[in-house]
Design a protein around this motif. Structure first.
Motif, PDB file in Angstrom:
ATOM      1  N   PHE A 131      17.336  26.045  97.391  1.00 21.56           N
ATOM      2  CA  PHE A 131      17.750  25.451  96.046  1.00 21.56           C
ATOM      3  C   PHE A 131      18.975  26.367  95.615  1.00 21.56           C
ATOM      4  CE2 PHE A 131      13.097  25.011  96.550  1.00 21.56           C
ATOM      5  CZ  PHE A 131      12.915  23.910  96.011  1.00 21.56           C
ATOM      6  N   PRO A 132      20.170  25.961  96.129  1.00 25.64           N
ATOM      7  CA  PRO A 132      21.204  26.873  95.781  1.00 25.64           C
ATOM      8  C   PRO A 132      21.615  26.638  94.460  1.00 25.64           C
ATOM      9  CG  PRO A 132      21.815  24.856  97.218  1.00 25.64           C
ATOM     10  CD  PRO A 132      20.406  24.890  97.178  1.00 25.64           C
ATOM     11  N   GLY A 134      24.138  26.065  91.189  1.00 25.23           N
ATOM     12  CA  GLY A 134      25.205  24.954  91.031  1.00 25.23           C
ATOM     13  C   GLY A 134      25.064  23.548  91.346  1.00 25.23           C
ATOM     14  N   THR A 135      23.798  23.399  92.102  1.00 25.24           N
ATOM     15  CA  THR A 135      23.428  21.917  92.500  1.00 25.24           C
ATOM     16  C   THR A 135      22.362  21.240  91.490  1.00 25.24           C
ATOM     17  OG1 THR A 135      21.516  22.806  93.886  1.00 25.24           O
ATOM     18  CG2 THR A 135      23.923  22.534  94.605  1.00 25.24           C
ATOM     19  N   LEU A 136      21.716  20.128  91.747  1.00 26.61           N
ATOM     20  CA  LEU A 136      20.940  19.608  91.120  1.00 26.61           C
ATOM     21  C   LEU A 136      19.462  20.104  91.487  1.00 26.61           C
ATOM     22  CD1 LEU A 136      21.878  15.677  91.372  1.00 26.61           C
ATOM     23  CD2 LEU A 136      22.323  17.332  89.460  1.00 26.61           C
ATOM     24  N   ARG A 137      19.359  21.051  92.377  1.00 26.58           N
ATOM     25  CA  ARG A 137      18.120  21.514  92.898  1.00 26.58           C
ATOM     26  C   ARG A 137      18.017  22.979  92.085  1.00 26.58           C
ATOM     27  NH1 ARG A 137      18.270  20.795  99.103  1.00 26.58           N
ATOM     28  NH2 ARG A 137      20.447  20.814  98.571  1.00 26.58           N
ATOM     29  N   SER A 138      18.948  23.721  91.352  1.00 22.71           N
ATOM     30  CA  SER A 138      18.943  24.792  90.862  1.00 22.71           C
ATOM     31  C   SER A 138      18.196  24.924  89.990  1.00 22.71           C
ATOM     32  CB  SER A 138      20.416  25.433  90.259  1.00 22.71           C
ATOM     33  OG  SER A 138      20.828  24.328  89.341  1.00 22.71           O
ATOM     34  N   THR A 242      23.578  33.139  92.567  1.00 26.42           N
ATOM     35  CA  THR A 242      22.341  33.550  93.382  1.00 26.42           C
ATOM     36  C   THR A 242      21.716  34.825  92.817  1.00 26.42           C
ATOM     37  OG1 THR A 242      23.651  34.330  94.950  1.00 26.42           O
ATOM     38  CG2 THR A 242      23.207  32.294  95.378  1.00 26.42           C
TER      39      THR A 242
END
Length: 373
Positions: A131-132, A134-138, A242
């Motif tokens: 879940f990096p 800056g992505t939609l998974r953050s 992070t």
């Protein structure tokens, strides 16, 4: 002396010879200083040294207390943190997750809320590689739990900190606002700096509407400054990438009066409503399984008792059910206290449906303030 030095330096290379002469010079300087200063210090009375030590100690204490100068070392788990005066003041409200005795499995009902918290908060913080930022998974930096009082919003926040194996920082309005000018702004900034030093941290703000309510023209300047600093520092969590392992969890039963800027920072909003019939059964089972007067019943009698009580407690919250069970269990203690003996459980000491029916007439659901039909 010259002959001995020549013998010691014989065979040395030029760099080693330079270091040897440098060490000799340093030794001569310290020896001279001891002859001039050290022997005089030994003749100073011991009382003067004690006086200087007390003055230095009082200076450091008073400068930290009134001027906010200096830091202090605080040990948490196996790590030592260097905290400012404001951070140390907020650390008094800090709870280690190892001391929290509640998890998601110990909370009855709220299955959807527990699933959403696990998927959107727990998984990303445990597996940052999947879940990096800056992505939609953050993961979100803010969660809003809203619903009637007594439905388990605080327990969910504590269980979230337990699942993350982090720290639980319980904050209220009285912890952020001070009567001294400028202290409230410093406390608001120190809240997030403390969380950043701790690593994984859940900042729980109960009654968040008292801190981040709608802005009006009647708000004082200090109150407006605290809200602005709080929101700006909150925005700074997303910029940490992070390294950000802080989640702000707000709880309220009046979500409509929250500031729009605060709502934007809490994209995950979960309604924690009153438990349904199935959730009430789960809550009653979790509460009563610890009571000897309930465990002495047969499995069939336990199931029938829980189903009957759950059916009669419509509109009851989790806190209301807890008070109901406490009153019922205290009723079974009357006969034991009358006998004043530790004799085995008798039939009068067991939890029965009639005991709960009597307790229902005494414990009123706090949400509707009406007795169930």
């Amino acid at each position: 002396m010259t002959r001995s030095v020549d013998v010691m330096t014989e065979g040395m290379t030029t760099p080693n010879l330079d270091r040897f002469h440098f060490a000799q010079v340093i030794q001569m300087i310290f020896r001279r200083l001891w002859e001039i200063v050290g022997k005089k210090l030994l003749r100073v009375p011991i009382g003067l040294w004690l006086y200087l030590a007390i003055v230095l100690y009082l200076y450091r204490r008073l400068s930290r207390e009134f001027l906010g100068i200096g830091t202090s070392n605080v040990r948490l788990r196996k790590s030592i943190f260097n905290l400012s005066r404001e951070e140390e003041q907020l650390s008094a409200r800090l709870v280690d997750s190892q001391r929290i005795n509640v998890s998601f499995d110990d909370i009855g009902g709220n299955a959807d809320a527990k699933r959403m918290l696990t998927e959107t908060v727990v998984w990303p913080l445990r597996h940052p590689d999947l879940f990096p930022p800056g992505t939609l998974r953050s993961p979100p930096t803010g969660v809003l739990l809203h619903g009637p009082p007594g439905t388990g919003k605080t327990l969910l926040a504590k269980a979230l900190a337990k699942e993350l194996d982090g720290y639980f920082l319980d904050v209220s309005a009285e912890a952020l606002f001070s009567r001294f000018v400028g202290d409230s702004e410093k406390l608001a900034a120190a809240l997030f700096s403390l969380a950043a030093k701790l690593g994984t941290c859940v900042i729980f703000i109960d009654e968040i509407d008292s801190i981040l309510g709608n802005r009006t023209v009647h708000d004082s300047a200090s109150y407006g400054h605290v809200k602005s600093i709080f929101l700006s520092k909150w925005d700074g969590l997303a910029a940490q990438g992070t390294t950000c392992r802080t989640v702000v969890v707000g709880a309220t039963n009046r979500p409509l009066i929250l500031d729009e800027a605060a709502l934007r920072r809490m994209p995950l909003r979960l309604e924690i409503g009153l438990p349904d019939d199935l959730a009430r059964r789960t809550i009653l089972e979790l509460l009563l399984n610890k009571e000897p007067s309930f465990r002495c019943l047969t499995a069939e009698a336990q199931k029938h008792l829980i189903e009957s009580v759950a059916h009669q407690t419509n509109f009851y919250s989790g806190a209301d059910l807890r008070e109901l069970c406490k009153l019922a269990c205290m009723s079974t203690m009357r006969s034991i206290m009358t006998r004043r003996t530790s004799a085995p459980q008798s039939q009068a000491d067991m939890l029965t449906l009639s005991v709960f029916q009597d307790a229902v007439t005494r414990v009123v659901p706090t949400t509707t303030f009406k007795r169930p039909h």
